[in-house]
Design a protein around this motif. Structure first.
Motif, short mmCIF file in Angstrom:
data_model
loop_
_atom_site.label_atom_id
_atom_site.label_comp_id
_atom_site.label_asym_id
_atom_site.label_seq_id
_atom_site.Cartn_x
_atom_site.Cartn_y
_atom_site.Cartn_z
N LYS A 194 -22.12 27.16 3.06
CA LYS A 194 -22.79 28.17 2.25
C LYS A 194 -21.85 28.85 1.26
N ASP A 195 -20.53 28.67 1.43
CA ASP A 195 -19.60 29.52 0.68
C ASP A 195 -19.35 29.15 -0.78
N GLY A 196 -19.71 27.95 -1.19
CA GLY A 196 -19.50 27.56 -2.57
C GLY A 196 -18.05 27.40 -2.98
N SER A 197 -17.16 27.26 -1.99
CA SER A 197 -15.73 27.18 -2.29
C SER A 197 -15.34 25.81 -2.81
N LYS A 198 -14.21 25.77 -3.49
CA LYS A 198 -13.67 24.52 -4.02
C LYS A 198 -13.31 23.57 -2.88
N SER A 199 -12.74 24.08 -1.79
CA SER A 199 -12.34 23.20 -0.69
C SER A 199 -13.57 22.54 -0.04
N THR A 200 -14.67 23.28 0.06
CA THR A 200 -15.89 22.69 0.60
C THR A 200 -16.42 21.62 -0.35
N ALA A 201 -16.47 21.95 -1.64
CA ALA A 201 -16.96 20.98 -2.63
C ALA A 201 -16.06 19.74 -2.65
N ASP A 202 -14.75 19.94 -2.56
CA ASP A 202 -13.82 18.80 -2.54
C ASP A 202 -14.04 17.93 -1.30
N GLY A 203 -14.22 18.57 -0.15
CA GLY A 203 -14.47 17.81 1.08
C GLY A 203 -15.76 17.03 1.00
N MET A 204 -16.80 17.66 0.53
CA MET A 204 -18.10 16.99 0.41
C MET A 204 -18.04 15.84 -0.58
N SER A 205 -17.23 15.98 -1.62
CA SER A 205 -17.16 14.93 -2.65
C SER A 205 -16.56 13.64 -2.10
N GLU A 206 -15.89 13.71 -0.97
CA GLU A 206 -15.28 12.54 -0.34
C GLU A 206 -16.27 11.79 0.57
N LEU A 207 -17.44 12.36 0.76
CA LEU A 207 -18.41 11.77 1.68
C LEU A 207 -19.45 10.94 0.94
N SER A 208 -20.32 10.30 1.69
CA SER A 208 -21.32 9.41 1.10
C SER A 208 -22.26 10.16 0.16
N SER A 209 -22.86 9.43 -0.75
CA SER A 209 -23.79 10.05 -1.69
C SER A 209 -25.01 10.63 -0.96
N SER A 210 -25.43 9.99 0.14
CA SER A 210 -26.57 10.53 0.87
C SER A 210 -26.22 11.87 1.54
N THR A 211 -25.00 12.00 2.03
CA THR A 211 -24.57 13.27 2.61
C THR A 211 -24.43 14.33 1.53
N GLN A 212 -23.88 13.96 0.39
CA GLN A 212 -23.78 14.91 -0.72
C GLN A 212 -25.15 15.38 -1.18
N LYS A 213 -26.13 14.48 -1.17
CA LYS A 213 -27.49 14.85 -1.56
C LYS A 213 -28.09 15.83 -0.54
N LEU A 214 -27.87 15.55 0.75
CA LEU A 214 -28.36 16.47 1.78
C LEU A 214 -27.78 17.86 1.59
N TRP A 215 -26.49 17.90 1.29
CA TRP A 215 -25.82 19.19 1.09
C TRP A 215 -26.41 19.91 -0.12
N LYS A 216 -26.62 19.20 -1.21
CA LYS A 216 -27.22 19.81 -2.41
C LYS A 216 -28.64 20.28 -2.11
N ASP A 217 -29.39 19.48 -1.38
CA ASP A 217 -30.73 19.89 -0.98
C ASP A 217 -30.67 21.18 -0.15
N TYR A 218 -29.72 21.23 0.78
CA TYR A 218 -29.55 22.43 1.60
C TYR A 218 -29.24 23.64 0.71
N GLU A 219 -28.34 23.46 -0.24
CA GLU A 219 -27.99 24.56 -1.14
C GLU A 219 -29.20 25.03 -1.94
N ASN A 220 -30.16 24.15 -2.16
CA ASN A 220 -31.38 24.49 -2.90
C ASN A 220 -32.53 24.91 -1.98
N GLY A 221 -32.20 25.23 -0.73
CA GLY A 221 -33.20 25.76 0.18
C GLY A 221 -34.00 24.72 0.93
N LYS A 222 -33.58 23.46 0.84
CA LYS A 222 -34.29 22.39 1.55
C LYS A 222 -33.36 21.84 2.62
#
Length: 188
Positions: free
Chosen positions: A108-136
């Motif tokens: 939830k924090d929007g930090s660079k380290s979180t974004a950097d960590g997520m960017s190393e993961l699969s596109s489907s996981t990154q999509k889930l994270w973005k969906d979560y950030e958008n309330g889904k």
């Protein structure tokens, strides 16, 4: 009354304070919307499966049950995950709960380290994270996807680095074996 008798029996059995047991049961009921019988059955089974190994099960349940529910887990999933994680010789139950709390904060924090960590993961996981950030979706959805990606990485040193950016230093404290075991929500 059922709650009083159950709390007293659990307190005696696990050498705990009856008020702590009652508070844990109450918070499980409120957080997950389960009745007293279900809450106490889960605590009994959790205790039988070794969750009170560090004499803090009831205090931890009282503190963290609302967090687990907020993340989107059911009461059964929380207990299964804690039993599985505890089965990997962790120092105390609080480490497992802190790992989950830290992950929830970081997604939830929007930090660079979180974004950097997520960017190393699969596109489907990154999509889930973005969906979560958008309330889904839920934190539990994101956490499961993240751990699945981490577990299947060929480079477990990189996986550990990513995990620390997303779960904090508790991931290092637990070692990947316990952290990965925690995310098994079945069989316990």
């Amino acid at each position: 009354d059922y709650i009083t008798k159950s709390a007293m029996n659990l307190a005696t059995t696990f050498d705990s304070d009856v008020n702590e047991v009652t508070r844990a049961g109450s918070n499980i009921m409120k957080a997950f919307g389960v009745d007293a019988e279900k809450a106490f059955d889960l605590m009994i089974t959790g205790g039988q499966k070794g969750l009170n190994f560090s004499n803090e099960m009831f205090d931890n349940l009282a503190e963290y049950a609302p967090l687990w529910a907020e993340m989107g887990y059911s009461a059964e999933e929380m207990f299964n995950m804690l039993v599985n994680g505890a089965g990997e010789s962790v120092y105390n139950l609080d480490y497992l709960n802190d790992l989950m709390k830290e992950f929830q904060v970081r997604v939830k924090d929007g930090s660079k380290s979180t974004a950097d960590g997520m960017s190393e993961l699969s596109s489907s996981t990154q999509k889930l994270w973005k969906d979560y950030e958008n309330g889904k979706g839920t934190v539990s959805d994101v956490a499961s996807a993240v751990v699945k990606d981490l577990e299947t990485m060929d480079d477990q040193i990189l996986a550990n680095q990513i995990a620390v950016s997303l779960f904090g230093t508790r991931f290092e404290d637990l070692e990947s074996t316990a952290a990965y075991a925690l995310f098994n929500t079945t069989n316990a």
